[in-house]
Design an enzyme around this catalytic site. Sequence first.
Site, PDB file in Angstrom:
ATOM      1  N   ASP A 118       0.838  -1.203   0.000  1.00 31.15           N
ATOM      2  CA  ASP A 118       0.000   0.000   0.000  1.00 31.15           C
ATOM      3  C   ASP A 118       0.875   1.255   0.000  1.00 31.15           C
ATOM      4  O   ASP A 118       1.671   1.471   0.912  1.00 31.15           O
ATOM      5  CB  ASP A 118      -0.875  -0.012   1.267  1.00 31.15           C
ATOM      6  CG  ASP A 118      -1.840   1.164   1.311  1.00 31.15           C
ATOM      7  OD1 ASP A 118      -2.956   1.022   0.798  1.00 31.15           O
ATOM      8  OD2 ASP A 118      -1.464   2.227   1.853  1.00 31.15           O
ATOM      9  N   TYR A 148       2.752   9.860  -0.273  1.00 33.37           N
ATOM     10  CA  TYR A 148       3.883   9.299   0.489  1.00 33.37           C
ATOM     11  C   TYR A 148       5.223   9.602  -0.188  1.00 33.37           C
ATOM     12  O   TYR A 148       6.279   9.382   0.390  1.00 33.37           O
ATOM     13  CB  TYR A 148       3.737   7.774   0.667  1.00 33.37           C
ATOM     14  CG  TYR A 148       2.481   7.315   1.373  1.00 33.37           C
ATOM     15  CD1 TYR A 148       1.631   8.219   2.005  1.00 33.37           C
ATOM     16  CD2 TYR A 148       2.135   5.966   1.400  1.00 33.37           C
ATOM     17  CE1 TYR A 148       0.468   7.785   2.633  1.00 33.37           C
ATOM     18  CE2 TYR A 148       0.975   5.532   2.040  1.00 33.37           C
ATOM     19  CZ  TYR A 148       0.139   6.445   2.638  1.00 33.37           C
ATOM     20  OH  TYR A 148      -1.005   6.003   3.263  1.00 33.37           O
ATOM     21  N   LYS A 166      -2.811   5.831  -4.117  1.00 29.61           N
ATOM     22  CA  LYS A 166      -3.935   6.723  -3.802  1.00 29.61           C
ATOM     23  C   LYS A 166      -3.800   8.042  -4.551  1.00 29.61           C
ATOM     24  O   LYS A 166      -2.712   8.624  -4.583  1.00 29.61           O
ATOM     25  CB  LYS A 166      -3.986   6.996  -2.290  1.00 29.61           C
ATOM     26  CG  LYS A 166      -3.919   5.714  -1.470  1.00 29.61           C
ATOM     27  CD  LYS A 166      -4.070   5.944   0.022  1.00 29.61           C
ATOM     28  CE  LYS A 166      -3.754   4.675   0.788  1.00 29.61           C
ATOM     29  NZ  LYS A 166      -2.312   4.464   1.017  1.00 29.61           N
ATOM     30  N   HIS A 172      -7.682   9.403  -1.960  1.00 23.59           N
ATOM     31  CA  HIS A 172      -7.056   9.357  -0.633  1.00 23.59           C
ATOM     32  C   HIS A 172      -7.969   9.903   0.469  1.00 23.59           C
ATOM     33  O   HIS A 172      -7.964   9.401   1.593  1.00 23.59           O
ATOM     34  CB  HIS A 172      -5.723  10.116  -0.655  1.00 23.59           C
ATOM     35  CG  HIS A 172      -4.756   9.660   0.389  1.00 23.59           C
ATOM     36  ND1 HIS A 172      -3.399   9.696   0.215  1.00 23.59           N
ATOM     37  CD2 HIS A 172      -4.928   9.157   1.630  1.00 23.59           C
ATOM     38  CE1 HIS A 172      -2.796   9.228   1.296  1.00 23.59           C
ATOM     39  NE2 HIS A 172      -3.700   8.904   2.175  1.00 23.59           N
TER      40      HIS A 172
HETATM   41  N1  LIG Z   1      -5.600   6.128   3.731  1.00 20.81           N
HETATM   42  C1  LIG Z   1      -5.076   6.863   4.663  1.00 20.81           C
HETATM   43  O1  LIG Z   1      -5.439   8.043   4.861  1.00 20.81           O
HETATM   44  C2  LIG Z   1      -4.001   6.281   5.546  1.00 20.81           C
HETATM   45  C3  LIG Z   1      -3.619   6.964   6.724  1.00 20.81           C
HETATM   46  C4  LIG Z   1      -2.660   6.368   7.543  1.00 20.81           C
HETATM   47  C5  LIG Z   1      -2.092   5.148   7.187  1.00 20.81           C
HETATM   48  N2  LIG Z   1      -2.462   4.515   6.007  1.00 20.81           N
HETATM   49  C6  LIG Z   1      -1.852   3.211   5.593  1.00 20.81           C
HETATM   50  O2  LIG Z   1      -1.806   2.330   6.724  1.00 20.81           O
HETATM   51  C7  LIG Z   1      -0.458   1.931   6.953  1.00 20.81           C
HETATM   52  C8  LIG Z   1      -0.193   1.644   8.421  1.00 20.81           C
HETATM   53  O3  LIG Z   1      -0.501   2.740   9.247  1.00 20.81           O
HETATM   54  P1  LIG Z   1       0.594   3.553  10.074  1.00 20.81           P
HETATM   55  O4  LIG Z   1       1.797   3.711   9.218  1.00 20.81           O
HETATM   56  O5  LIG Z   1      -0.094   4.750  10.601  1.00 20.81           O
HETATM   57  O6  LIG Z   1       0.978   2.685  11.325  1.00 20.81           O
HETATM   58  P2  LIG Z   1       0.654   1.281  12.047  1.00 20.81           P
HETATM   59  O7  LIG Z   1       0.784   0.163  11.082  1.00 20.81           O
HETATM   60  O8  LIG Z   1      -0.602   1.427  12.817  1.00 20.81           O
HETATM   61  O9  LIG Z   1       1.863   1.285  13.093  1.00 20.81           O
HETATM   62  C9  LIG Z   1       3.199   1.343  12.662  1.00 20.81           C
HETATM   63  C10 LIG Z   1       4.087   1.442  13.887  1.00 20.81           C
HETATM   64  O10 LIG Z   1       3.996   0.213  14.617  1.00 20.81           O
HETATM   65  C11 LIG Z   1       5.316  -0.350  14.715  1.00 20.81           C
HETATM   66  N3  LIG Z   1       5.219  -1.804  14.560  1.00 20.81           N
HETATM   67  C12 LIG Z   1       4.764  -2.470  13.479  1.00 20.81           C
HETATM   68  N4  LIG Z   1       4.804  -3.796  13.688  1.00 20.81           N
HETATM   69  C13 LIG Z   1       5.325  -3.971  14.925  1.00 20.81           C
HETATM   70  C14 LIG Z   1       5.625  -5.119  15.690  1.00 20.81           C
HETATM   71  N5  LIG Z   1       5.357  -6.341  15.234  1.00 20.81           N
HETATM   72  N6  LIG Z   1       6.127  -4.942  16.934  1.00 20.81           N
HETATM   73  C15 LIG Z   1       6.370  -3.696  17.419  1.00 20.81           C
HETATM   74  N7  LIG Z   1       6.102  -2.564  16.738  1.00 20.81           N
HETATM   75  C16 LIG Z   1       5.586  -2.707  15.490  1.00 20.81           C
HETATM   76  C17 LIG Z   1       6.120   0.257  13.598  1.00 20.81           C
HETATM   77  O11 LIG Z   1       7.477   0.240  13.954  1.00 20.81           O
HETATM   78  P3  LIG Z   1       8.664   0.039  12.881  1.00 20.81           P
HETATM   79  O12 LIG Z   1       8.372   0.944  11.729  1.00 20.81           O
HETATM   80  O13 LIG Z   1       9.867   0.413  13.668  1.00 20.81           O
HETATM   81  O14 LIG Z   1       8.699  -1.376  12.463  1.00 20.81           O
HETATM   82  C18 LIG Z   1       5.528   1.652  13.542  1.00 20.81           C
HETATM   83  O15 LIG Z   1       6.073   2.471  14.558  1.00 20.81           O
HETATM   84  C19 LIG Z   1       0.350   3.090   6.376  1.00 20.81           C
HETATM   85  O16 LIG Z   1       1.700   2.757   6.178  1.00 20.81           O
HETATM   86  C20 LIG Z   1      -0.417   3.382   5.119  1.00 20.81           C
HETATM   87  O17 LIG Z   1      -0.070   2.451   4.119  1.00 20.81           O
HETATM   88  C21 LIG Z   1      -3.416   5.070   5.204  1.00 20.81           C
END
Ligand SMILES: NC(=O)c1ccc[n+]([C@@H]2O[C@H](COP(=O)([O-])OP(=O)(O)OC[C@H]3O[C@@H](n4cnc5c(N)ncnc54)[C@H](OP(=O)(O)O)[C@@H]3O)[C@@H](O)[C@H]2O)c1
Length: 288
Positions: free
Chosen positions: A45, A50, A75, A108
């Site tokens: 994704d 980004y 997106k 998005h």
């Molecule tokens: N459509 C939208 O508006 C929108 C908005 C926000 C996000 N998104 C999508 O959703 C994805 C995920 O959301 P997000 O980036 O906000 O964060 P998330 O997946 O909720 O959390 C990521 C965080 O959790 C940590 N983490 C992940 N796996 C772990 C594990 N097994 N143990 C310990 N810590 C862990 C990561 O650390 P490390 O990086 O150090 O591994 C990072 O700090 C985005 O990358 C994007 O693709 C979309």
Amino acid sequence: MLTETYTLSNGVKVPKIGYGTWMIPDDQAAKAVKEAIQLGYRHIDTAQAYENEAGVGQGMRESGVAREELFLTTKLAAEIKDYPGAVQAIETSLKTLDLEYIDLMIIHSPKPWAEFQNEEDHYFEGNLAAWKALTEAYAAGKIRAIGVSNFEQVDLENLLENAQTPPMVNQILAHIGQMPTEVIDYSQAHDILVEAYSPIAHGEMMKHPEIAKMAEKYAVSIPQLAIRFLLQLDLLPLPKASSKAHMENNAAVDFTISDEDMTALKAIKSLDYGSNSEIPVFKKVSKK
Ligand SMILES: NC(=O)c1ccc[n+]([C@@H]2O[C@H](COP(=O)([O-])OP(=O)(O)OC[C@H]3O[C@@H](n4cnc5c(N)ncnc54)[C@H](OP(=O)(O)O)[C@@H]3O)[C@@H](O)[C@H]2O)c1
């Protein structure tokens, strides 16, 4: 779990767990994507916003896995609410990714980020204009499925009532402690797959004692519990991880949360985004 799929309303299959790439810089994205693919991820994704589409596309091309076995979402930038702008942006994504087609492209946000908290203007006309461009690229075979993100029920109604092709996906903020059940139910009732972004609350969930206790009960990590919780609700989690260990951990979710514990997890409401509360997608929820 990484090879299991959901089927969209147009028959296209989507791997049940996606690898999120928000905040992975372009020059690190190819390596991260290749690692994720080598570990078995098949769904990536990204987004125009980004600014890492080039690295993501490179990682996919260099992964050694056939293009048709991979599923790529990007997106359309939230600020693009006009037809010619959307047509051009779709072409730019294809060029930047350097891929022949995109598997899923989604609007998005219904509103530009600067207007994300504005409850009055839903940009109905602008979203229909952007949707027209996506629909045409879909019909031309440049995109295999189209959808939206951060859409509320009124935004979905606008497309369902005024456009010929319905959205196939709605990607929204959904995780333990933040379950927008109305829009989830509405989307699912209209055969729109709900993808859950920030499944670990952008990392903030790691600090939650009640969730930590439940994870301990199942002898899993908090992210594993969070991802499994979403899968059991037929949502598609999109965890982001920079390290290989985290990527691997997030894919090992072959356990079952009991009905009783699902109910307990659904009841959790107290989760805030700490220092991330000013990011538009988290600010809106934090303010409620
Ligand atoms: N459509 C939208 O508006 C929108 C908005 C926000 C996000 N998104 C999508 O959703 C994805 C995920 O959301 P997000 O980036 O906000 O964060 P998330 O997946 O909720 O959390 C990521 C965080 O959790 C940590 N983490 C992940 N796996 C772990 C594990 N097994 N143990 C310990 N810590 C862990 C990561 O650390 P490390 O990086 O150090 O591994 C990072 O700090 C985005 O990358 C994007 O693709 C979309």
